[in-house]
Design an enzyme around this catalytic site. Structure first.
Site, PDB file in Angstrom:
ATOM      1  N   GLY A  51       0.808  -1.132  -0.109  1.00  0.00           N
ATOM      2  CA  GLY A  51       0.008   0.024   0.033  1.00  0.00           C
ATOM      3  C   GLY A  51       0.849   1.254   0.038  1.00  0.00           C
ATOM      4  CB  CYS A  78       5.308  -4.196   0.378  1.00  0.00           C
ATOM      5  SG  CYS A  78       6.126  -2.413   0.105  1.00  0.00           S
ATOM      6  CE1 TYR A  79       0.956   0.916   5.273  1.00  0.00           C
ATOM      7  CE2 TYR A  79      -0.504  -0.816   5.735  1.00  0.00           C
ATOM      8  CZ  TYR A  79      -0.200   0.492   6.010  1.00  0.00           C
ATOM      9  OH  TYR A  79      -0.891   0.999   6.914  1.00  0.00           O
ATOM     10  CG  HIS A 167       5.753  -5.629  -4.675  1.00  0.00           C
ATOM     11  ND1 HIS A 167       4.278  -5.452  -4.215  1.00  0.00           N
ATOM     12  CD2 HIS A 167       6.122  -4.267  -4.264  1.00  0.00           C
ATOM     13  CE1 HIS A 167       4.169  -4.235  -3.607  1.00  0.00           C
ATOM     14  NE2 HIS A 167       5.478  -3.737  -3.544  1.00  0.00           N
ATOM     15  CD  GLU A 169       2.736  -8.272  -5.398  1.00  0.00           C
ATOM     16  OE1 GLU A 169       3.344  -9.105  -4.821  1.00  0.00           O
ATOM     17  OE2 GLU A 169       2.355  -7.160  -5.150  1.00  0.00           O
ATOM     18  CG  ASP A 226     -16.678 -10.096 -20.275  1.00  0.00           C
ATOM     19  OD1 ASP A 226     -15.823 -10.878 -20.460  1.00  0.00           O
ATOM     20  OD2 ASP A 226     -16.331  -8.769 -20.264  1.00  0.00           O
ATOM     21  CE  LYS A 366     -12.694  -9.383 -22.166  1.00  0.00           C
ATOM     22  NZ  LYS A 366     -13.781  -8.722 -22.014  1.00  0.00           N
TER      23      LYS A 366
END
Ligand code: XMP
Length: 510
Positions: A51, A78-79, A167, A169, A226, A366
Site C-alpha cells: 500500500g 511490503c506494507y 513484491h 506477485e 463476457d 477476463k
C-alpha cells in the site's frame, strides 16, 4: 480460500490472480473489514497487501488488529510486512533506504518461503518501498536481506507468519511465483481444487437454486466474450427459462449482427434478435457531440430492453457479465462503501425493473472467463473476439451519424480487419479498427478531382484497456489496406494512421 486484505497497492489484484493460477480461490477485501463479519472457516490463509501509506502515518488506512489474533497462516507483502513488524514489537525506518524498481536479495535462512534456496543465494526482486523494517518483531527471524533493506524478508520461528519487503506477485520478481506457491501450498496448506470444471459445476447448481422453476431470467447479449459465456453458463442451469436478446443498433461492424446471431444460435441459446436500427439512427440524427451520442444510445437501449422484458411473463432475474475488476478497485482501501462501482453494463436498468441479478463472473478476471468458455466448448472465434464498445460505431464516426457514413465506416473497417486477420495479427492486438473523420480533403482519382472523407486506422496493444500502446503494423499490410480502402470504399480518398498511446489519448476517438 486465500483472503487478501487490500491496503491500496496497485498490485493487489495481481496477488489474487497469481493465487488463482495455483488453482486456489482467492478474494480481495478492503483492509478495514472486521474479521467477525467473515466466515473464517473458509479462509486457509491471509495475505496483507502492499500500500502507498506509511504504517505509522496518522492517515494510514484503518486496520482491525483482531486479524492478527485469528491464528491464520499469514503473508505480509511490503506494507503488509511493515504492519506485521509494527504490531509485533519491531521498528520501522524511513528515508535513506528507499528502493523503487529492480533489486537483489540474499537468502539469509533456507527456511519458510525460502526453503528452495540455500543461504547466500541471490534472487532478483522488485522493490517499491520508502519504509523498511529496522528491528525484527518479537519471535521473528530474518530470511533475506538487500542492500537497501537489511531485513527484506522475515518469518516467525514458531507460527505460520511470513513477510516480504519486495513484491513476489509482479513478473519482475522471477522467483515470486515459487515464493507465493510455498505460502499457498506449504504454509496455508491449500489444495489446488479450484478448477474451471469445479467452478462451472458449482455455479450451475447455485443458479438453479437461485432461480427455481417457473421463474424466468433475461440477458442482453452483445456478442462479446463476457455476456456470451455468462449466457451459456446460465443456460446450463435454466435451459429455455433463460431468454436472451441481441439488440441490433445498426451500429455494429459490417454483417456483424447476422454473424453474431448465427453463432449464438449454434450455442443453442434461446435468443431473439431485436432490430432497432431505425430507432437508434433516428434518435441520433443531427447529433455530433460525443457525450450526447453516448447518452442517447444508453437511453434507447434501456427503452428497447425494457419493452422486450415486459413482453415476457414471470421474469424475475437479469443475467449480467460483470467481472471482478468492475467490482473491486484498489480504492477499496477507503472502506467497503467505496469498493463497488456502479453497474454500467445495461445502465440503470436493474433498479427500475426490480430484477434480481445473476452475475456468475463477479469474482472472475477476463482471462478466467475465457478459460471457462473453453471448458464449455465455446468456439475460439467468440472467446478471442476483440472488445467492441457498447455504443458501437457511433463513437468511431466523428461528426454526424448517417446511414451512408455508417456504411462507409463499416466497409473500411471490414477491409482493415480482413487484412489484419490474413496477416495473423488479430489475436495479438487488443483492438484494431477504423475511424471515420469529419474531414474532407482534396485528392485526385483517374483524371478527376475528389473532395472526400478521411479514414483513420487504429491498432493498439494492451493488457486490460486501461493503458494502451499503438501497434507497429508491417508496411506491406498498411499499403494494402490503404489502397483497398481508397479504391473500394466510396467517399474516402485519404487514409491516416493513429499513432497515439493511452494515456494521453484514449483507445476510442469519442
Ligand atoms: P477508451 O476509449 O476509454 O476505451 O480508452 C477503453 C476500452 O473500453 C472500450 N469502451 C467501451 N466499452 N462500453 C463498452 O462496453 C463503452 O461505452 C465503451 N467505451 C469504450 C474500448 O473499446 C476500449 O477497449
Amino acid at each position: 480460500m486465500i483472503l487478501i486484505l487490500d491496503f491500496g497497492s496497485q498490485y493487489t489484484q495481481l496477488i489474487a490472480r497469481r493465487v488463482r493460477e495455483f488453482n486456489v480461490y482467492s478474494e480481495v477485501r478492503p483492509c478495514t473489514i472486521d474479521p467477525s463479519t467473515v466466515d473464517l472457516s473458509k479462509v486457509k490463509g491471509l495475505i496483507l497487501s502492499g500500500g502507498p501509506a506509511s504504517v505509522t502515518d496518522s492517515d494510514a488506512p484503518a486496520f482491525n488488529t483482531a486479524w492478527l489474533n485469528t491464528n491464520l497462516p499469514t503473508l505480509g507483502i511490503c506494507y503488509g510486512m511493515q504492519l506485521l513488524a509494527h504490531h509485533g514489537g519491531g521498528a520501522l525506518g524511513r528515508g535513506a533506504a528507499r528502493e523503487y524498481g529492480p533489486s537483489t536479495v540474499t537468502v539469509e535462512a533456507s527456511a519458510g518461503l525460502f526453503e528452495n534456496w540455500k543461504k547466500g543465494e541471490r534472487l532478483a526482486v522488485w522493490m517499491s518501498h520508502g519504509d523498511h523494517v529496522e528491528k525484527l518483531p518479537t519471535g521473528f527471524a530474518c530470511s533475506a536481506s538487500s542492500s537497501g533493506a537489511p531485513i527484506a524478508a522475515i518469518y516467525h520461528t514458531s507460527k505460520p507468519i511470513h513477510a516480504l519487503q519486495f513484491h513476489p506477485e509482479v513478473v519482475h520478481t522471477p522467483e515470486g511465483k515459487t515464493l507465493l506457491k510455498n505460502f499457498v501450498y506449504n504454509i496455508a496448506k491449500c489444495a489446488p481444487d479450484w478448477t474451471p470444471g469445479n467452478f462451472i459445476e458449482q455455479s450451475v447448481k447455485r443458479i438453479a437454486e437461485q432461480v427455481p422453476a417457473p421463474a424466468q431470467a433475461i440477458c442482453a447479449l452483445s456478442g462479446g466474450v463476457d455476456s456470451t459465456v455468462a449466457a451459456v453458463l446460465v443456460s446450463k442451469a435454466l435451459g429455455e427459462r433463460l431468454h436472451c436478446f441481441f439488440v441490433d443498433t445498426g451500429l455494429m461492424r459490417k454483417s456483424e449482427a447476422a454473424s453474431v446471431m448465427a453463432r449464438l444460435k449454434e450455442l443453442e441459446l434461446n435468443v431473439t434478435l431485436v432490430d432497432a436500427r431505425e430507432r437508434f439512427l433516428g434518435e441520433l440524427r443531427g447529433v455530433t457531440d460525443p457525450e450526447q451520442k453516448r447518452k442517447i444510445i444508453g437511453r434507447v437501449f434501456i427503452e428497447v430492453f425494457e419493452e422486450h422484458a415486459k413482453s415476457l411473463e414471470g421474469v424475475t432475474h437479469l443475467v449480467q457479465g460483470t467481472l471482478y475488476p468492475d467490482v473491486i478497485e484498489s480504492v477499496s482501501v477507503r472502506g467497503p462503501s467505496a469498493t463497488i462501482k456502479t453497474h454500467h453494463n445495461v445502465g440503470g436498468l436493474p433498479e427500475r425493473l426490480k430484477f434480481s441479478l445473476i452475475e456468475p463472473f463477479r469474482e472472475l478476471f477476463k482471462d478466467e472467463v475465457r478459460v471457462l468458455g473453453r471448458e464449455l466448448d465455446m468456439p475460439t472465434e467468440i472467446l478471442q473476439r476483440q472488445p467492441f464498445p457498447g455504443p458501437g460505431l457511433a463513437v468511431r464516426i466523428l461528426g454526424e451519424i448517417t446511414p451512408e457514413r455508417v456504411k462507409t465506416l463499416q466497409e473500411a473497417d471490414h477491409i482493415f480487419l480482413e487484412e489484419i486477420r490474413a496477416e495473423g495479427l488479430y489475436v495479438g492486438l487488443w483492438q484494431a479498427f477504423a475511424v471515420l473523420l469529419p474531414v474532407r480533403s482534396v485528392g485526385v482519382m483517374g483524371d478527376g478531382r475528389t473532395y472526400d472523407e478521411t479514414i483513420a486506422l487504429r491498432a493498439v496493444t494492451s493488457e486490460d484497456g486501461m493503458t494502451a500502446d499503438w501497434a507497429f503494423l508491417p508496411e506491406p499490410l498498411l499499403r494494402r489496406v490503404s489502397n483497398r480502402i481508397v479504391n473500394e470504399v466510396k467517399g474516402v480518398n485519404r487514409v491516416v494512421m493513429d499513432i497515439s498511446s493511452k494515456p494521453p489519448a484514449t483507445i476510442e476517438w469519442e
